[in-house]
Design an enzyme around this catalytic site. Structure first.
Site, short mmCIF file in Angstrom:
data_model
loop_
_atom_site.label_atom_id
_atom_site.label_comp_id
_atom_site.label_asym_id
_atom_site.label_seq_id
_atom_site.Cartn_x
_atom_site.Cartn_y
_atom_site.Cartn_z
N GLY A 46 15.34 49.26 1.90
CA GLY A 46 14.75 47.94 2.04
C GLY A 46 13.24 48.01 1.87
CD GLN A 51 7.82 48.21 3.90
OE1 GLN A 51 8.80 47.54 3.60
NE2 GLN A 51 7.90 49.51 4.18
CB CYS A 91 9.62 52.48 8.04
SG CYS A 91 8.61 51.19 7.32
CG LEU A 92 10.53 53.08 1.80
CD1 LEU A 92 10.68 52.14 0.61
CD2 LEU A 92 10.83 54.52 1.38
CG HIS A 133 13.04 48.00 9.33
ND1 HIS A 133 12.88 49.18 10.01
CD2 HIS A 133 12.13 48.00 8.34
CE1 HIS A 133 11.88 49.86 9.44
NE2 HIS A 133 11.42 49.18 8.42
CD GLU A 134 12.77 46.23 4.97
OE1 GLU A 134 11.55 46.07 4.84
OE2 GLU A 134 13.29 47.36 5.03
CG HIS A 137 7.95 45.70 7.25
ND1 HIS A 137 6.96 46.57 7.64
CD2 HIS A 137 9.03 46.47 6.97
CE1 HIS A 137 7.42 47.82 7.59
NE2 HIS A 137 8.69 47.79 7.20
ZN LIG Z 1 9.93 49.42 7.00
#
Ligand SMILES: [Zn+2]
Length: 168
Positions: A46, A51, A91-92, A133-134, A137
């Site tokens: 995701g 991000q 998480c990226l 989660h997204e 963000h």
């Molecule tokens: Zn993330």
């Protein structure tokens, strides 16, 4: 399509609250396509626009095994939630760290798709975790915020060290 740069914790830009997409135009479609390509290239499940330093309410995901089912949610809103489930998240923007976080087990979300059409999606398990989660963000929130200050600071110190060694 192009691959976008992913901001990493503790970059302050990750704390920006995203604004609503007023119109799903060509610019937004390109953003969605670039985000999907960036997510696949980074081997993530995701990615939120926050991000990649675009502060609009856009998220993309793909929890399928063959990575052939990208989902895009524009202006997502959770309209129902129940249950609690704890699972390990990564998480990226926090590369290399995985920690347990509690989320709603089952959610129903309303959003616009890549064509600007409204739809509803029911999600459980990994997809439900991923959407929550997204969506965090988009509020400037990261999964490390659910951890103890001790754990969060330890992750921050390690990433700071890596960023320094990269000259970032
Ligand atoms: Zn993330």
């Amino acid at each position: 399509m192009s691959i976008l740069t992913i901001l990493e914790f503790p970059d302050k830009r990750l704390r920006t609250v995203a604004s609503e997409v007023e119109q799903v135009d060509a610019g937004i479609k390109k953003l969605v396509d670039d985000m999907i390509e960036t997510m696949y290239s980074a081997k993530g499940v995701g990615l939120a626009a926050t991000q990649v330093n675009v502060h609009k309410r856009v998220i993309v995901m793909d929890v399928s095994e063959n990575k052939d089912n990208p989902i895009c949610l524009i202006n997502p809103q959770i309209v129902a939630r129940d249950g609690v489930e704890e699972s390990e998240e990564g998480c990226l923007s926090v590369p290399g760290f995985f920690e347990k976080v509690s989320r709603a087990e089952h959610i129903k979300v309303k959003a616009l798709d890549r064509n600007g059409d409204s739809f509803e999606l029911e999600a459980r398990d990994l997809l439900a975790v991923c959407i929550q989660h997204e969506m965090d963000h988009l509020e400037g929130k990261l999964f490390v915020d659910y951890l103890s200050p001790f754990k969060r600071n330890r992750i921050k110190a390690k990433l700071d060290k890596i960023h320094r060694s990269q000259g970032a």
